[in-house]
Design an enzyme around this catalytic site. Structure first.
Site, PDB file in Angstrom:
ATOM      1  N   HIS A 150     -12.699  -3.177   2.787  1.00 38.77           N
ATOM      2  CA  HIS A 150     -11.937  -3.771   3.882  1.00 38.77           C
ATOM      3  C   HIS A 150     -12.701  -4.909   4.558  1.00 38.77           C
ATOM      4  O   HIS A 150     -12.090  -5.817   5.136  1.00 38.77           O
ATOM      5  CB  HIS A 150     -11.586  -2.691   4.914  1.00 38.77           C
ATOM      6  CG  HIS A 150     -10.392  -3.013   5.765  1.00 38.77           C
ATOM      7  ND1 HIS A 150     -10.180  -4.262   6.316  1.00 38.77           N
ATOM      8  CD2 HIS A 150      -9.349  -2.253   6.165  1.00 38.77           C
ATOM      9  CE1 HIS A 150      -9.053  -4.244   7.020  1.00 38.77           C
ATOM     10  NE2 HIS A 150      -8.530  -3.051   6.941  1.00 38.77           N
ATOM     11  N   ASP A 379       4.005  -7.088 -10.266  1.00 38.33           N
ATOM     12  CA  ASP A 379       4.766  -6.952 -11.515  1.00 38.33           C
ATOM     13  C   ASP A 379       3.897  -7.454 -12.662  1.00 38.33           C
ATOM     14  O   ASP A 379       3.564  -8.639 -12.727  1.00 38.33           O
ATOM     15  CB  ASP A 379       6.064  -7.753 -11.411  1.00 38.33           C
ATOM     16  CG  ASP A 379       6.912  -7.690 -12.675  1.00 38.33           C
ATOM     17  OD1 ASP A 379       6.490  -7.057 -13.662  1.00 38.33           O
ATOM     18  OD2 ASP A 379       8.002  -8.290 -12.672  1.00 38.33           O
TER      19      ASP A 379
END
Length: 434
Positions: A150, A379
């Site tokens: 992070h 995708d």
């Protein structure tokens, strides 16, 4: 669930010209320095026929050539000792694994410790910023376990990377390159003005004997409940909360207000106690910085209310408290933080970042909203994932909000609770009564 690890390797960037560029050092910004020091972990599920490992790896190598911070390391600039992202193209860790079973539909499942088996081992000192595990099931389905540090990137930046990774795998242009921090990007005003109490918001004064962080106590008593809110239920909540108000509260404000009240009721707290929320606010638009900025540019709003007010006043009250506090964290607030962070006061006074991981937040709440991030746009060539969810984070009171995999505007909330509070939470979670 028995997971068999098949291989582990580093995937390095594939540069068009062939030769890797020179090592660069990107100094950590003041936003990177105050964020959570943790691994952000998410799980994707792709139904059969799932994309091939070769295609995913090739796309990863291509996208890392633009997103070099995700193939580098955290360290210091040897010239001046500044904490930095080192763009040294070490690579991202890619683990291949298999499960000799069919993938059960993850949609109705709640996060359990088994989810951690779908990630590389995260124990110990991690040398890579990004670690991935591709786990293939007997039925041909694929789970992609993605973790990233992070400190290197917030949710906005990470979602940009994930979408670009999918595009690279499909042979499409990756899109605009990431914009990195540099020393002149966040500058104090010519006459710095610290207009907010950053000492007690982004920072705190640690006690010499305090032990901060995960202690391991009580984790076994925490369960993660997945609450599913239908589009119609959310519409009813919004109508109730927004009655008599010119502009309705947002979907996010309404759901969070409802969960805040529901968790408070389930915890059985005394009316005099104060509960507050830690809520991320993106500063890109507020500071006029590009959406492609790669790093952290988040501060926090801290709505707070007494338990008595949360439970005895209508839903509208909680929603208004959230709305008003987020509105206060505007461009001038971010600039005030920049002025404070560059003043040297935090270092001089021995202040520490208040964003620390804990085992339990009670009586408070922390929320990570992924409602607007395009995580479902990952995708690899076989279509969008069939499911997406946060991994297993057993921190009581740390909520995750995600769009439901159904794709109809419904929302899933992942709610970690003490086991003894779970039944009370379930009893009032799906009630829209004031």
């Amino acid at each position: 669930m028995e997971v068999k690890v098949l291989s582990s390797k580093l995937v390095k960037p594939a540069f068009n010209a062939g030769a890797a560029p020179a090592t660069e050092y990107i100094p950590l910004s003041m936003f990177d320095r105050v964020t959570f020091r943790m691994q952000m972990a998410i799980i994707y599920a792709f139904a059969s026929p799932a994309p091939s490992t070769a295609a995913i790896e090739k796309g990863l190598a291509a996208v890392l050539s633009q997103y070099r911070a995700f193939s580098g390391q955290l360290g210091v600039n040897p010239d001046d000792g500044t904490p930095s992202f080192i763009l040294n193209d070490r690579g991202a860790r890619l683990v291949e694994a298999s499960v000799d079973a069919d993938m059960v539909d993850m949609a109705p499942a709640k996060p359990t410790p088994d989810l951690l088996k779908l990630h590389p081992d995260l124990e110990g000192e991690l040398e890579e910023v990004v670690l991935l595990q591709l786990t293939r099931f007997r039925c041909g389905s694929l789970a992609v376990g993605f973790t990233s540090n992070h400190v290197v990137a917030d949710g906005h930046a990470t979602s940009n990377f994930l979408v670009a990774w999918g595009r690279a795998t499909r042979g499409l242009p990756i899109g605009p390159p990431p914009v990195h921090h540099h020393k002149d990007l966040f500058k104090p005003r010519s006459s710095p003005r610290v207009e907010h109490d950053h000492r007690n918001r982004e920072y705190y004064q640690p006690s010499p004997n305090a032990v901060v962080g995960h202690h391991g106590d009580g984790v076994d008593n925490i369960v993660i409940h997945k609450a599913h809110f239908t589009k119609d239920f959310i519409a009813g909540l919004r109508a109730s909360a927004s009655e008599g108000r010119g502009r309705p509260f947002s979907r996010f404000e309404t759901i969070l207000a409802h969960l805040w009240r529901t968790m408070t009721r389930a915890r059985d707290l005394s009316p005099e106690e104060t509960s507050k929320i830690r809520l991320s606010v993106d500063g890109r638009h507020r500071l006029g910085k590009p959406a492609e900025y790669f790093g952290n540019m988040v501060l926090w709003a801290f709505p707070r209310a007494t338990v008595g007010d949360l439970l005895n006043l209508p839903l509208k009250h909680a929603a208004q408290v959230i709305h008003d506090e987020v509105a206060r964290v505007d461009g001038s607030y971010f600039q005030s933080f920049v002025d404070f962070a560059t003043s040297g006061a935090a270092e001089k006074e021995g202040l520490a970042p208040s964003a620390v991981c804990k085992d339990a937040m009670c009586p408070d709440v922390e929320v990570d909203s992924w409602l607007t991030f395009p995580f479902y746009e990952l995708d690899f060539g076989t279509g969008s994932p069939s499911y997406f969810m946060p991994s297993y984070f057993p921190t009581e009171g740390m909520l995750f909000l995600t769009p439901s995999y159904i794709g109809d505007g419904s929302v899933d909330a992942f709610v970690p609770l003490f086991e003894h509070n779970l039944q009370a939470f379930k009893e009032c979670c799906y009630s829209s009564a004031e």
